[in-house]
Write an enzyme that holds these catalytic residues in place. Sequence first.
Site, mmCIF file in Angstrom:
data_model
loop_
_atom_site.group_PDB
_atom_site.id
_atom_site.type_symbol
_atom_site.label_atom_id
_atom_site.label_comp_id
_atom_site.label_asym_id
_atom_site.label_seq_id
_atom_site.Cartn_x
_atom_site.Cartn_y
_atom_site.Cartn_z
ATOM 1 N N HIS B 79 0.864 -1.168 0.000
ATOM 2 C CA HIS B 79 0.000 0.000 0.000
ATOM 3 C C HIS B 79 0.908 1.227 0.000
ATOM 4 O O HIS B 79 1.888 1.279 0.725
ATOM 5 C CB HIS B 79 -0.887 0.006 1.247
ATOM 6 N N ASP B 321 3.189 -6.723 3.038
ATOM 7 C CA ASP B 321 2.087 -5.994 3.657
ATOM 8 C C ASP B 321 2.536 -4.590 4.072
ATOM 9 O O ASP B 321 2.237 -4.113 5.166
ATOM 10 C CB ASP B 321 1.515 -6.761 4.861
ATOM 11 N N GLY B 340 -0.898 -0.929 10.741
ATOM 12 C CA GLY B 340 -0.047 -1.058 9.570
ATOM 13 C C GLY B 340 1.406 -0.808 9.879
ATOM 14 O O GLY B 340 1.739 -0.068 10.806
#
Lengths: 321, 449
Positions: B79, B321, B340
């Site tokens: 991301h 991730d 995160g």
Amino acid sequence: MTKNSAGVPRLPHLLGIEGLSPETISGLLDLSETYIDQNRSIDKRRDKLAGRTVINLFFENSTRTRTSFEVAAKRLGSDVINMDVATSSVKKGETLLDTAMTLNAMRPDAIVVRHAESGAVNLLSQKVNCTVINAGDGQHEHPTQALLDALAIRRRLGSLQGLLVAICGDIMHSRVARSNIHLLQIMGARVRVVGPPTLMPTDIDRMGVEVHYNMRTGLKDVDIVMMLRLQTERMQGSFVPSISEYFRFYGLDHEKLKFAKPNALVMHPGPMNRGVEIDSEVADDLDRSIIHEQVEMGVAVRMACLDALIGGQRNSMGVTI
Amino acid sequence: MSGNVIRTAPPHAGSTAYINARIVDPVANAEYLGAVLISDGRIADFGPNLFASGAPYGIQSVDCGGLYLAPGIVDARVHTGEPGEEHKETLESAGIAAAAGGITSMVLLPDNDPPFDDASLIEFVARRARQIKLTNMYAYAALTVGLEGQHLSEMGLLAEAGALAFTDADHAIGNAQVLRRALYYAKAFDALIIHLPQEPTLSGGNMTSGEMATRMGLSGSPPLAEVMLVERDIRLVEMTGGRLHLTKISTAESVKAIAAAKARGLRITCDTAPAYFALNDLAVGDYRTFGKLMPPLRSESDRLAVVQGLADGTIDTIVSDHRPQDQDSKRVPFAQALPGGIGLETLLPVSLDLVHNRQLTLPQLFRRLSTAPAALLNLPGGKLAKGAPADLVVFDTDYAYKIDRDDLWSKTKNSPFDERPVQGRVMATIVAGRTIYREDSFADKAAAA
């Protein structure tokens, strides 16, 4: 670790009970005893902390605890500032750490913090260079409450060693329960937690307590019954079907109190929900309830904590010696 | 200890030989001393006997000095903040971090602002990748419009625009009917659906349920919130015959359920991330928000089961991730912190722990980091094969150091592995024959390239 005038090991902050030694706790309780007499005399004020500044920083509404800390600090001669967070820049979007840094720049000697989030007081303590006292963080700890409870018990029963204590009600949302579980076990008491399964935190038994889901077995032969407030404001969703059902099965009345030892003491950290977790007849029973003594002990314990943490002399670097 | 990201190199032309390298071949499941010959950006030849007596005159050669050389990492879960939160990470800063992490292809999640539920955004990523000229970049498209879990996105049009698969990123699909329809509809395009199995009504807590959460006074997400959806999803795949990839597997029960489903021949694959095989819930002690992840860090027994799942092949791939969060998102009370952690640059060094601990061999590790994700997503890299793109990573497995977040290239520094001692470091990253990252100590050897 240095010791102060009262012989209590010097701590940088008081963030929680977990990890404190029995000696530290006993030392704080002994020191508190000396302040009970002072508080009962006509001349209540000493100047032990004259010139020191204590800031009460309460992000959560509290009348009782904040007043108790304020009275404690003033009786030791300290200047006290109450930060009314509702009207401060916190509401304008300033972060917790910005607030902490701003207050830190005013060079207080101690900041007393209450916050709705667990761990917020630890976070704040990492960013300031004064003493931080936890006045309750989320569902984590409320160390001065556990100390004042211990002092009230000790004055009635002489010692905590070997006592059987039932902590009852909303364990899940209670920082008072967690601090008391730590303190009572450190001082050699045995602890039961009693309440509906929906209000029991996961794996609470791994903290060394006995878990009971009904008052009959939970209160059997206990020396102390500590009731907790049902914290409906922290509940998201339905944990108990109704207040009347809760009172029927978990509210402390004389009927349920019969399961405990004949002279078992009843405690409550306040504010009480009468008719929810405790029946007025029990709460106001002067033979059993020591709820008002708890409040009195609160001032003495907070005086002792302030004295132990920020009392004494300081060198030119601002370090307490 | 520092390296350089190289963006100016022209496309690779002619021939270059990487000699004296310990070659990791995940397809052949082999590891040997040998060489790789690159021609015009593609692998022309490789093997133990190639150039055994030195590279022929006239060919550029790079002496790897016995370092390892493997297919570049294909990171299938990244991301960034672009578009929407460029202050956290841009595609460019992520591309740089990926280059430094030995990642030669990365696939972007669609949960940006706006979310990738429109073909133009998939094309936007491809265009930015061509401008940035570092790691290859691809994108997933949103499975549902606005990532809201209600209406299916235009899967056919998005696939035509280049979307590699469909996912709602870190949002689980709570409505079984929506996922059932998505699995059915995706069959028309043989599209892959990627799903994070976390029962939404049970997974709202701040850390995994258990003693730590109880002591810290934080709300918990029970591990069974994961296996509940894993089991539901297995039934949906059985019913629909669709292709499903479950992501970020973090519990022992999920590993067990997926192993059983695979044994029954269902088209299910799964991944995990280094946090779930290298850390447990102790990492959030003292309210350390860098350890706040989605799903939350689990118990030690769950961690061990994830390691076992990687070793026996139940877990197919490892993803970084990577999810950057700035200080405003992390330097707040734990319950308010956003979940995160960044992971592009720590993916290889932390994963190498599995090799040092003898839980995986190097070829097995690179099967999970490179070959399997490329095969799952039909990407050309991830393997050593004649004619395949020369996407390679050169690394040192002995290089020991402590991860220091301030040494990382990522724009934000929220690494759950900050201060972790690791052994292993990327020395060079090569995409289509171009060296895009080179560690200083390797620069002399590679100067000829």
